[in-house]
Each structure stands twice: as C-alpha cells, then as structure tokens.
Design a protein around this motif. Structure first.
Motif, mmCIF file in Angstrom:
data_model
loop_
_atom_site.group_PDB
_atom_site.id
_atom_site.type_symbol
_atom_site.label_atom_id
_atom_site.label_comp_id
_atom_site.label_asym_id
_atom_site.label_seq_id
_atom_site.Cartn_x
_atom_site.Cartn_y
_atom_site.Cartn_z
ATOM 1 N N MET A 141 0.668 -1.615 0.026
ATOM 2 C CA MET A 141 0.196 -0.211 -0.115
ATOM 3 C C MET A 141 1.261 1.006 0.294
ATOM 4 N N ILE A 142 0.644 2.031 -0.692
ATOM 5 C CA ILE A 142 1.173 3.418 -0.518
ATOM 6 C C ILE A 142 0.862 4.142 0.478
ATOM 7 N N PRO A 143 1.711 5.051 1.158
ATOM 8 C CA PRO A 143 1.655 5.674 2.367
ATOM 9 C C PRO A 143 0.897 6.782 1.618
ATOM 10 N N VAL A 144 -0.029 7.566 2.084
ATOM 11 C CA VAL A 144 -0.139 8.952 1.739
ATOM 12 C C VAL A 144 -0.238 9.971 3.138
ATOM 13 N N PHE A 145 0.707 11.407 3.143
ATOM 14 C CA PHE A 145 0.236 12.491 3.411
ATOM 15 C C PHE A 145 -0.440 13.361 3.187
ATOM 16 N N ASP A 146 -1.832 13.733 4.181
ATOM 17 C CA ASP A 146 -2.726 14.290 3.235
ATOM 18 C C ASP A 146 -2.215 16.294 3.700
ATOM 19 N N GLY A 147 -3.244 16.917 2.768
ATOM 20 C CA GLY A 147 -2.681 18.077 3.233
ATOM 21 C C GLY A 147 -3.643 19.040 4.410
ATOM 22 N N HIS A 148 -5.000 18.925 4.059
ATOM 23 C CA HIS A 148 -5.819 18.995 5.087
ATOM 24 C C HIS A 148 -7.260 18.148 4.817
ATOM 25 N N GLY A 200 -7.206 2.296 4.842
ATOM 26 C CA GLY A 200 -6.399 3.657 3.110
ATOM 27 C C GLY A 200 -5.245 3.506 3.447
ATOM 28 N N GLY A 201 -4.118 4.220 3.795
ATOM 29 C CA GLY A 201 -2.690 4.067 3.953
ATOM 30 C C GLY A 201 -2.537 5.176 4.306
ATOM 31 N N MET A 202 -3.451 6.243 4.795
ATOM 32 C CA MET A 202 -2.721 7.393 5.335
ATOM 33 C C MET A 202 -2.085 7.088 6.797
ATOM 34 N N VAL A 203 -1.166 7.876 6.475
ATOM 35 C CA VAL A 203 -0.094 7.983 7.971
ATOM 36 C C VAL A 203 0.286 9.126 8.496
ATOM 37 N N GLY A 204 -0.861 10.606 8.211
ATOM 38 C CA GLY A 204 -0.847 11.424 8.683
ATOM 39 C C GLY A 204 -1.366 13.289 7.692
ATOM 40 N N GLY A 205 -1.379 14.154 8.995
ATOM 41 C CA GLY A 205 -1.143 15.199 7.667
ATOM 42 C C GLY A 205 -2.404 16.191 9.167
ATOM 43 N N PHE A 206 -1.889 17.143 7.717
ATOM 44 C CA PHE A 206 -2.826 18.857 8.318
ATOM 45 C C PHE A 206 -4.159 18.911 9.083
ATOM 46 N N ALA A 239 -10.801 5.757 3.553
ATOM 47 C CA ALA A 239 -10.316 4.036 2.925
ATOM 48 C C ALA A 239 -10.445 4.123 1.662
ATOM 49 N N ALA A 240 -10.537 4.922 0.966
ATOM 50 C CA ALA A 240 -10.788 4.559 -1.083
ATOM 51 C C ALA A 240 -9.086 5.198 -0.855
ATOM 52 N N LEU A 241 -8.483 5.379 -0.520
ATOM 53 C CA LEU A 241 -7.466 6.253 -0.638
ATOM 54 C C LEU A 241 -6.081 5.170 -1.700
ATOM 55 N N PRO A 242 -6.887 3.851 -1.737
ATOM 56 C CA PRO A 242 -5.262 2.842 -2.676
ATOM 57 C C PRO A 242 -6.183 2.810 -4.008
ATOM 58 N N ALA A 243 -7.592 3.192 -4.448
ATOM 59 C CA ALA A 243 -8.039 3.442 -5.337
ATOM 60 C C ALA A 243 -7.601 4.441 -5.845
ATOM 61 N N LEU A 244 -7.312 5.557 -5.770
ATOM 62 C CA LEU A 244 -6.627 7.150 -5.867
ATOM 63 C C LEU A 244 -5.103 6.389 -6.837
ATOM 64 N N ARG A 302 4.671 8.040 -5.357
ATOM 65 C CA ARG A 302 4.868 7.943 -4.034
ATOM 66 C C ARG A 302 5.632 9.283 -3.441
ATOM 67 N N LYS A 303 5.991 10.460 -4.925
ATOM 68 C CA LYS A 303 6.087 11.399 -4.691
ATOM 69 C C LYS A 303 4.961 12.533 -3.833
ATOM 70 N N ILE A 304 4.191 12.375 -4.719
ATOM 71 C CA ILE A 304 2.734 12.674 -4.854
ATOM 72 C C ILE A 304 1.850 11.849 -3.693
ATOM 73 N N ALA A 305 1.953 10.726 -3.327
ATOM 74 C CA ALA A 305 1.054 11.182 -2.229
ATOM 75 C C ALA A 305 1.781 11.437 -0.404
ATOM 76 N N SER A 306 2.814 10.914 -0.156
ATOM 77 C CA SER A 306 3.597 11.691 1.025
ATOM 78 C C SER A 306 4.918 11.867 0.702
ATOM 79 N N GLU A 307 5.377 11.973 0.095
ATOM 80 C CA GLU A 307 7.115 11.935 0.222
ATOM 81 C C GLU A 307 7.549 13.832 -0.133
ATOM 82 N N ASN A 308 6.146 14.373 -0.701
ATOM 83 C CA ASN A 308 6.675 15.736 -1.084
ATOM 84 C C ASN A 308 6.606 16.910 -0.225
ATOM 85 N N TRP A 309 4.846 16.035 0.830
ATOM 86 C CA TRP A 309 5.119 16.974 1.292
ATOM 87 C C TRP A 309 6.344 17.282 2.897
#
Length: 349
Positions: free
Chosen positions: A1-8, A43-49, A312-317, A332-339
């Motif tokens: 699963m590709i991790p997601v770090f979310d902006g808001h 969904g693999g969301m590991v953090g965010g704002f 929970a649907a983030l893996p589809a994205l 992976r950059k877009i999903a978490s590393e760039n943040w």
C-alpha cells in the motif's frame, strides 16, 4: 500500500461535536464523515494537517447553498469577520481535541520533519496542528503562544475576511483577483511566521494577498488544498501564473478532492472514476514539476467523488495514478514524500 500524507482535513470539528464520545469516534468510527483511525489505517493515510477552523454563529449558507452549487452559476454570501474573542474558545476546543487524540497513543502532534518520519515509523498518525483563518490570533505574542502549543502551519484567512487579509468567495465562474491585499497586521504575521518557521498556507487567500505573501516570504510557497483554475474557473483554484510563482519558490500545491473544485462545470455533484483528479494533477505536474505536487483532500470539509468517499478509498486513488502512467516513484512523491520534503525545507529538519 502506498502511504498518503494529506494536506488538509476538518476532522477536529467532528471530534468537538462528539463531546465525551470523541475517543470512540476516533478509535472506532461511527460511519459518518470521511475519516477516523480505522479508515486512515485501511487507506494507508499516515498523517496530515488537522485544521482548526472557526464556524460562523450565523451561517448564511446551508442546504440552499449546496443546491445552488449543484447548478452554476452561483455566488454564495459569506458570514462577516469573526472577532478574536468569539473565535478563541472554538480554537481552544479544537486544539484540545487534537491533543486528546494524541493521548490515545495512536497519533502524534508533530513539530518537525523528523517527527513525521518517527511517528510514521512507529505506526502512529503524524498530525500537524494547522489553523485555517487566523481569527484566534490576536497579535504576535499570541502567535508565539500557539507556536509553543504546536502550531506549525497557518492560513491567514479562510474565505471570509480577517484582520490580516481577505479570502476568495465561493462562486462559479470567477477568479481569485478580488479584494485588497494583506493588511499591515497581515504583513507582520507573514514575517513572524517566517521567523518561527511556521508554514504559510495560501489556500483561500485572494490574489492580492497571494502576491503580498510571495513578495514577503522567504519560505517555499504552499497551497495545501487547491486545484487548477484553468480547468475549473472558481476563485478557490489557482491560476497558471500563481502555479508558476509557487514553482519558482520551490513550493507545493496539495490537490483538493472537493468535486466543485474539480468538475469543469463547477457543479457540486460527485463524479465516478478519477479522470477529473488526473487532469488537474497532469496540469499541476506540467507547471510545478514532480516535487511540487501533493494531495490535500479536504476530508470532512467538502463533497467527495463517488469512488473516493472517504479515507479508506485512498488505495483506489493511488492505483488510478499508477494506471495513468505516473509510475511508483512519482506516485509515492505525490502521495506523501513531497509534503515531507517541503516541510523539511520550511521548518528545517
């Protein structure tokens, strides 16, 4: 699963509304809204704002506004400026809700890029304390106090005006060049945020204010949850000129999943599939480059696409991004590393 770090996200309002049941809402969920701990994990969301946002006492919008946004053109009225004394108790409640979540042992309120990485490695959610609209900040002494309390990201305005500047209205069609720039207090706020290394969020700010921040700030320019004006002509979206200014600063834009900012016709109606999201990402990548594009869901604050109903649907994205040809490294950059990268450049370490 590709991790997601979310902006808001706007989850803290739900946490406050839950009252004594807030722990259970976070730890187990109740099927409402867009996120809770089980759905983040799924969904693999590991953090965010996590945003602090002050609700208006008398909201002129509501069901009628939602109906209007389904059938553009529309221009929605906004509540007026909220005074500091009214805003502060709401802000304290939401900050306290975030720290209550930390006490469950499942989340860390992070203050550095290293803190983000450490939290993720430990299997906890890495949460950044963000204020969306600075009504709760009376002066620079208060800004320092909030910084001591963990504030690491600040948007000077939501869409309504503050003593610091002016936002953009919710309308379609329309552009961001509406209203004056930052006030003298707003310019002081930007300078002090730079000194404290608090990230400045340009989402919701009007174009004149955007230009003022770009002229004043020595940090990468960031819009945490915005889309492309050339593809959806709402004032909340960024023009190509604004995207180029952000790119020139080494900054970043987090893509908002709200359908009214993605649909070409501006309609607040869920779409199936991921084509509108991918069109906006393609456009952003062409201007901002591979290091300047990220995700900024607006979970619990906007209407989501049909196939991205919650965290929970983030893996589809991310799978749609892979299928579109981005490749695993770029995804992976877009999903978490760039943040994490832009925060390291902003915060230092």
């Amino acid at each position: 699963m590709i991790p997601v770090f979310d902006g808001h996200n706007d989850y803290l309002q739900r946490a406050v509304a839950a009252g004594p049941a807030a722990d259970d809402l976070w730890l187990n969920g109740d099927g409402s809204g867009h996120m809770d701990l089980p759905r983040l994990k799924a969904g693999g969301m590991v953090g965010g704002f996590f945003a602090i946002w002050i609700p208006a006492r008398d909201n002129p919008n509501g069901a009628a506004a939602a109906a209007a946004m389904e059938n553009p053109p529309y221009a929605l009225p906004l509540a007026g400026e909220i005074d500091h004394d009214s805003a502060l108790p709401h802000a304290f409640e939401q900050a306290a809700a975030l720290y209550r979540m930390e006490r469950t042992g499942t989340l860390d309120v992070v203050r550095s890029a290293k803190g983000i990485r450490d939290s993720i490695a430990a299997g906890r959610i890495a949460a950044i304390l963000h204020i969306e609209g600075a009504e709760a900040i009376r002066d620079m002494d208060a800004l320092h106090l909030w910084h001591q309390a963990g504030l690491r990201s600040l948007g000077p305005v939501w869409s309504r005006p503050t003593v610091f500047g002016h936002g953009v209205p919710f309308e379609y069609p329309g552009g961001p060049d509406q209203g004056p720039g930052l006030t003298a207090a707003g310019r002081d706020l930007i300078r002090e945020c730079n000194r404290l290394r608090i990230m400045i969020d340009l989402s919701h700010l009007n174009e004149a204010g955007f230009n003022d921040v770009a002229a004043l700030s020595d940090a990468p320019l960031v819009a945490s949850h915005s889309c492309v004006h050339a593809l959806c002509t709402t004032p909340r979206n960024l023009t190509d000129r604004q995207l180029r200014v952000i790119a020139d600063s080494g900054g970043l834009v987090g893509l908002n999943y709200g359908v009214s900012f993605l649909n070409a016709d501006g309609r607040r109606v869920p779409f199936k599939g991921f084509d509108p999201i991918l069109r906006h990402l393609d456009h952003m990548l062409a201007i901002l480059g591979e290091d300047g594009v990220a995700l900024g869901s607006d979970f619990d604050g906007a209407l989501m696409p049909a196939d991205l109903p919650d965290a929970a649907a983030l893996p589809a994205l991310t799978q749609a991004m892979l299928d579109h040809g981005y490749g695993e490294s770029l995804t992976r950059k877009i999903a978490s590393e760039n943040w994490i990268g832009v925060l390291e450049r902003t915060w230092g370490g």
